[in-house]
Design a protein around this motif. Structure first.
Motif, mmCIF file in Angstrom:
data_model
loop_
_atom_site.group_PDB
_atom_site.id
_atom_site.type_symbol
_atom_site.label_atom_id
_atom_site.label_comp_id
_atom_site.label_asym_id
_atom_site.label_seq_id
_atom_site.Cartn_x
_atom_site.Cartn_y
_atom_site.Cartn_z
ATOM 1 N N LYS A 131 0.869 -1.165 0.000
ATOM 2 C CA LYS A 131 0.000 0.000 0.000
ATOM 3 C C LYS A 131 0.904 1.211 0.000
ATOM 4 O O LYS A 131 1.626 1.465 0.962
ATOM 5 C CB LYS A 131 -0.915 0.011 1.221
ATOM 6 N N CYS B 111 0.640 -3.375 -6.117
ATOM 7 C CA CYS B 111 0.564 -2.271 -5.164
ATOM 8 C C CYS B 111 -0.808 -1.601 -5.207
ATOM 9 O O CYS B 111 -1.399 -1.428 -6.279
ATOM 10 C CB CYS B 111 1.639 -1.224 -5.478
ATOM 11 N N GLU B 112 -1.292 -1.222 -4.041
ATOM 12 C CA GLU B 112 -2.484 -0.399 -3.923
ATOM 13 C C GLU B 112 -2.009 1.043 -3.812
ATOM 14 O O GLU B 112 -1.334 1.415 -2.859
ATOM 15 C CB GLU B 112 -3.286 -0.798 -2.683
ATOM 16 N N SER C 47 2.485 4.760 4.945
ATOM 17 C CA SER C 47 2.774 4.027 3.715
ATOM 18 C C SER C 47 4.032 4.574 3.044
ATOM 19 O O SER C 47 4.347 5.767 3.170
ATOM 20 C CB SER C 47 1.600 4.146 2.740
#
Length: 254
Positions: free
Chosen positions: A12, A41-42, A80
């Motif tokens: 993330k 990936c977010e 993040s």
């Protein structure tokens, strides 16, 4: 360059577009996002983001630079990783920002922001643990080793990934460690010196007739291509993620 220990990892992530992507280089930005999405990936894109504060920092106006960085503290909240498709912007957060805040009450917050910052290729290899890339990309590549990536694993990570891609020939050239002359505000303050340094760098980069000059830093790309166009020299410049994207046929071709 000091790299923070215990750097933020995870899939993330927050994506920092950078000023040059926003104004000039949308394709490297798109390629970076597509590569990150391909890796699972977010991605969060904070829409209020502006600049990393580097222009003011390099010009010696640290007070103005701190204002910009404080805006980043508000914009890039959370824990993040912050992924940046530009070595110079990553270097600003890793090194310049903590330096600008020495003796300031919010230094610890800035150090935490610094801990989360990654140049994208460094993140792919050392943050996500991707050790090879695969796919194919036919071309002779001269890899520009941007000054601002020194002290990070950007170039080593790029070489590692490129060597796993079929069809890439990485070319050697002279004086790899030398600056191309951009240096941010240096090119504005000393334009003639900057341009001459750029011509020397371009001559070395092109001495073995590459198909592409590839860089982790859009500012270097802009400087070199601007000089080359003025001198009527023809070569194609790509960001690292454009090569990665094309090798695995992620999204549209370049």
């Amino acid at each position: 360059m000091h790299i923070p220990e215990n750097r933020a990892k995870g899939k993330k992530v927050q994506f920092m577009l950078t000023c040059l992507c926003d104004a000039f280089y949308d394709n490297p930005a798109k390629a970076s996002v597509e590569v990150l999405e391909h890796l699972g990936c977010e991605i969060e894109f904070p829409e209020n983001q502006t600049c990393c504060g580097q222009p003011a920092f390099n010009a010696g106006d640290w007070e103005s630079s701190r204002k910009v960085i404080r805006h980043m503290l508000k914009t890039f909240k959370g824990d993040s990783p912050i992924i940046i498709p530009s070595g110079s912007c990553a270097a600003m957060l890793l090194h310049g920002a903590p330096m600008a805040f020495e003796g300031e009450p919010d230094l610890n917050q800035v150090k935490e922001l610094s801990r989360r910052a990654w140049e994208i290729t460094d993140f792919i290899v050392n943050g996500l643990g991707v050790k090879s890339w695969g796919g194919s990309f036919n071309g002779r590549i001269a890899l520009h080793e941007a000054c601002h990536t020194r002290g990070t694993q950007t170039i080593e990570s790029t070489i590692q990934l490129f060597k796993s891609i079929s069809g890439i020939e990485l070319l050697d050239y002279n004086e790899k460690e030398q600056c191309c002359g951009f240096g941010g505000t240096f090119s504005v303050t000393f334009p003639h010196i900057s341009a001459e340094m750029g011509k020397i760098k371009i001559n070395h980069l092109t001495e073995n007739k590459p198909d592409y000059i590839v860089s982790p830093d859009m500012s270097c790309m802009m400087h070199q291509k601007g000089i080359a166009d003025k001198e009527k020299l023809q070569f194609e410049v790509l960001h690292i993620t454009q090569v990665l994207k094309t090798a695995l046929k992620i999204g549209e071709e370049i």
